[in-house]
Design an enzyme around this catalytic site. Structure first.
Site, PDB file in Angstrom:
ATOM      1  N   ASP A  50     -29.759   9.408  12.668  1.00  0.00           N
ATOM      2  CA  ASP A  50     -30.876   9.093  11.780  1.00  0.00           C
ATOM      3  C   ASP A  50     -32.156   9.062  12.601  1.00  0.00           C
ATOM      4  OD1 ASP A  50     -32.353   8.061   9.404  1.00  0.00           O
ATOM      5  OD2 ASP A  50     -30.321   7.689   8.687  1.00  0.00           O
ATOM      6  N   GLU A  75     -33.556  12.279   1.057  1.00  0.00           N
ATOM      7  CA  GLU A  75     -34.879  11.739   1.399  1.00  0.00           C
ATOM      8  C   GLU A  75     -35.644  12.636   2.374  1.00  0.00           C
ATOM      9  OE1 GLU A  75     -34.031   6.982   0.784  1.00  0.00           O
ATOM     10  OE2 GLU A  75     -33.660   7.838   2.762  1.00  0.00           O
ATOM     11  N   HIS A 110     -34.443  12.868   8.055  1.00  0.00           N
ATOM     12  CA  HIS A 110     -33.908  11.791   8.895  1.00  0.00           C
ATOM     13  C   HIS A 110     -33.634  12.332  10.302  1.00  0.00           C
ATOM     14  CE1 HIS A 110     -33.536   8.575   5.933  1.00  0.00           C
ATOM     15  NE2 HIS A 110     -33.130   9.489   5.069  1.00  0.00           N
TER      16      HIS A 110
END
Length: 766
Positions: free
Chosen positions: A202, A330, A267
């Site tokens: 991440d 995302e 990410h």
């Protein structure tokens, strides 16, 4: 439709469950067995099987797999009961033995027959033998007691409802030890969870050793946390390939598949910090200590895909799982939108927009997996812009992604937030561990049905299963991670295994004391706060103080004492508010069928306690993004203060304050770095201009439900501004008629750092 091993398992389980009959599972409730997940079919018989050190476990000669399962069962009995049965190859020479036989159902299904004269575990496959052994171990471990045990006689036929029964642990935000992860795997296996989704990459860190790209761990595995901790060493760590191989083997021995996650295209700050040429824009390493959604994405150069191919090849060498998780969630497209090179790529490929580019990106990554016979799975954003035929979807933004995937003919795993996001709190108690304040109780998790009614029977066949996720932004220690995961993961296990007709919350609650004992034996710290009596004090009659006790889940009954002795199953049952004199010590504990559940709570009746509120006891002015966090100061984690705050509006309300004579306000306050990537919401955080250089704690009257009423005090922060740890400030509040609601907030020129309240005390003015 291609039948992968997991899909074959899912279809086989469906067929076997239908054969057993969904309604048969309810027989387990009347049988009174403390077995979780509840089996598909269980019939209690007369008598018990006496398990002791004299018991032998027999397997067929030369059956290596069965012998391995028998050894695991013996080891677990040693761990829980304190003695170890002997494993013997060959037919039993006498009665009173446990026999493992291959004459049973296929897949993960098993039959378990327990009689006074002996026990038989029957299954065609190792997985079934293992789960039969886990069920026997559970029935032999109804509590923490040592020594021989009487196992209730019963006939059990069992098979899972879903093939994918998963738990995700985020090791990217905070790193857990291998020993802790093995304890989690032990607890998963004991409750028939079979998929460990490992979040290894991440923005905050890259945790997997990749031989070809050493900077991923030399650079990308380490960050400098913001705030007071910035003065300390860098935070981070990673798992070597040898450690990963060991953990994969450990999991496989417990019928658990580890599915690794390598995030793309978003990410991705950590790998881009390590290798800047991979990014669509230059990275900012200082942001690796922040939380939230970041804008850094991989670029679409051929060299970047070559990098990802190399990485995934090493990943596939380490993890034999059918599925490889590629993230896909995302991915903010700002950098792609701003990049002429990326825009030219979109035009070259004839794509409509950045969403179609992400689809193209994910599909290109997926081709690397296809070449080696693996399957791509990603978060539900991978549906946007189109999906490769062989890809599967993990639905997290509710269940809509799962419904859409299944209707399009794609396999799916349901993992929706908030109920299956285990960074959400488990109760409203201020004693909960750090995490998000949106509540997902044990009952909420248990109540989630992984088979949406919106799907037809044919579409439901695309549901591989269900998974809960433990995101660790605010779980700085291994213990906090397991406290958030358990016992909710046990509730998830029952929903993933037990047929729909066998789901029964009341019966599950009855089995909880045994479950909590087993988790303790397995070395997993589990959260007991929702079971424990939570005290609340208020003004009583005749100078006494009123004590109210409640449990978050209302399971069992609360028993209490006022004589200083520990409560027992024979102590008085709490039936309502107690008016008690000052100095009384009340000890209370929850009981289920005479067994304790959760810790004992002790409360000393002290009217002065009515004058103090912690931030967790105060009402938030708003509830936009409310978190429970620890102080950032560099002290031992278990000694730091804990703050409850809406990070988009740090403001608290104390309702019903008596100010008829004025009061002296004493507040313990701290300051935290605003290390949250919240985009434009940062500019919307309300700030009031300070009157002093360091700012003030401002006290206003609540007006029309908001904090725009009269300001009655502004207490300067003064020297507290230079103290990285908790400080105490004091000021005077003027008299006001009747009871009022007070709004507490801070003045500041900037949100970084932002000020928070630990606790506030009000005493009548002299």
């Amino acid at each position: 439709m291609t039948l992968t091993p997991l899909r074959i398992a899912a279809v086989s389980a469906f067929v076997l469950m239908a054969a057993l009959g969904a309604s048969a599972a309810s027989a387990q409730s009347s049988a009174g067995l403390t077995l979780t997940p509840a089996p598909a079919k269980a019939v209690r018989a007369e008598g018990v099987f006496k398990l002791s050190a004299a018991t032998r476990i027999h397997v067929a000669k030369g059956d290596v797999e069965a012998k391995g399962v028998a050894t695991q069962l013996a080891d677990l009995i040693q761990r829980s009961r304190g003695f170890r049965p002997i494993v013997v190859e060959g037919a039993p020479a006498a009665a009173d033995a446990i026999v493992l036989t291959r004459e049973g159902p296929a897949g993960e299904a098993y039959k378990l027959d327990i009689a006074p004269g002996g026990v038989t575990i029957a299954a065609a496959k190792r997985a079934g033998l293992f789960y039969g052994a886990m069920s026997l171990w559970q029935l032999a471990t109804p509590d923490e007691a040592k020594g021989p045990v009487a196992v209730p006689a019963a006939a059990i036929e069992d098979a899972p409802r879903f093939a994918w029964r998963g738990l995700m642990v985020d090791s990217a935000r905070h790193v857990q030890s291998i020993d802790t992860l093995k304890s989690v795997l032990d607890a998963m296996a004991a409750h028939k969870l079979n998929t460990f989704h490992w979040h290894l990459v991440d923005d905050q860190g890259w945790r997997l050793e990749i031989k070809k790209y050493p900077k991923l761990t030399e650079v990308g595995a380490w960050r400098l946390d913001p705030g007071a901790a910035r003065k300390g060493p860098k935070y981070g760590g990673f798992y070597t390939q040898d450690q990963v191989r060991d953990l994969v083997a450990y999991a496989a021995a417990r019928n658990i598949t580890i599915v690794p996650e390598i995030e793309t295209p978003g990410h991705a700050l950590a790998p881009i910090v390590a290798y800047p040429e991979l990014g669509a824009a230059p990275p900012d390493a200082s942001k690796m200590g922040d939380w939230g959604v970041f804008p850094w994405l991989y670029n679409t150069d051929d060299a970047t895909f070559a990098f990802l191919d190399d990485v995934l090849n090493e990943v596939m060498d380490l993890f034999p799982s059918t599925f490889i998780h590629v993230g896909g969630d995302e991915a903010i497209k700002d950098q792609w939108e701003a990049s002429p090179k990326i825009q030219a790529k979109i035009k070259e490929l004839g794509l409509k927009d950045e969403h179609e580019l992400q689809s193209w990106f994910i599909q290109r990554v997926g081709r690397s997996l296809d070449k080696r016979g693996r399957r791509l799975i990603g978060w539900d954003e991978i549906l946007e812009g189109g999906l490769a035929p062989n890809a599967s979807v993990m639905s997290w933004r509710g269940i809509d992604g799962a419904i859409a995937a299944a209707k399009q003919g794609h396999d799916t795993v349901l993992s929706p937030q908030p109920m299956l996001y285990l960074d959400n709190g488990q109760s409203k108690s201020p004693d909960e561990p750090t995490g998000r304040l949106r509540t997902a109780t044990l009952k909420d998790v248990y109540g989630f049905d992984p088979a949406p009614a919106q799907l037809s029977p044919a579409e439901r066949e695309h549901i591989l299963g269900v998974q809960a996720n433990v995101w660790t932004e605010h779980m700085q220690t291994d213990r906090r991670m397991t406290l958030m995961a358990f016992p909710r993961a046990v509730a998830l296990a029952e929903r993933g295994w037990t047929p729909e007709g066998g789901v029964n919350w009341d019966d599950f609650a009855r089995r909880l004391p045994a479950e909590m004992a087993r988790l303790k034996i397995l070395g997993v710290a589990a959260n007991t706060v929702p079971f424990e009596p939570q005290p609340a004090l208020s003004e009583g009659e005749g100078g006494k103080t009123k004590l109210t006790l409640s449990t978050g889940l209302g399971i069992g009954e609360v028993r209490y004492t006022t004589d200083g002795k520990a409560p027992t199953a024979a102590s008085p049952v709490y039936a309502g508010d107690l008016d008690l004199p000052t100095g009384t010590v009340v000890k209370a504990r929850a009981f289920v069928d005479g067994q304790t559940l959760g810790r004992e709570r002790a409360v000393t009746i002290d009217p002065a306690a009515l004058l103090t509120r912690t931030s967790g006891q105060l009402k938030g002015c708003t509830d936009k993004v409310t978190l429970r966090m620890i102080d950032d100061a560099p002290a031992a984690f278990d000694k730091r203060a804990m703050f409850t705050v809406d990070i988009l509006n740090p403001c608290w309300i104390w309702q019903g304050v008596e100010l008829s004579k004025g009061a002296v306000l004493t507040a313990r306050v701290g300051q935290l770095p605003f290390n949250f990537e919240v985009g434009q919401d940062r500019d919307k955080i309300p700030l009031r201009a300070p009157a002093t250089p360091e700012g003030e704690l401002e006290v206003r009257l609540v007006q029309s439900g908001g904090c725009n009423g009269e300001r009655i005090a502004a207490i300067p922060l003064g020297k507290a501004a230079k103290n990285p740890q908790v400080s105490t400030i004091t000021g005077h509040l003027p008299a006001r008629p009747g009871k009022v609601d007070l709004c507490l907030g801070f003045t500041a020129r900037s949100v970084d750092p932002y000020w928070v309240i630990d606790r506030v005390t009000l005493k009548p003015a002299p």
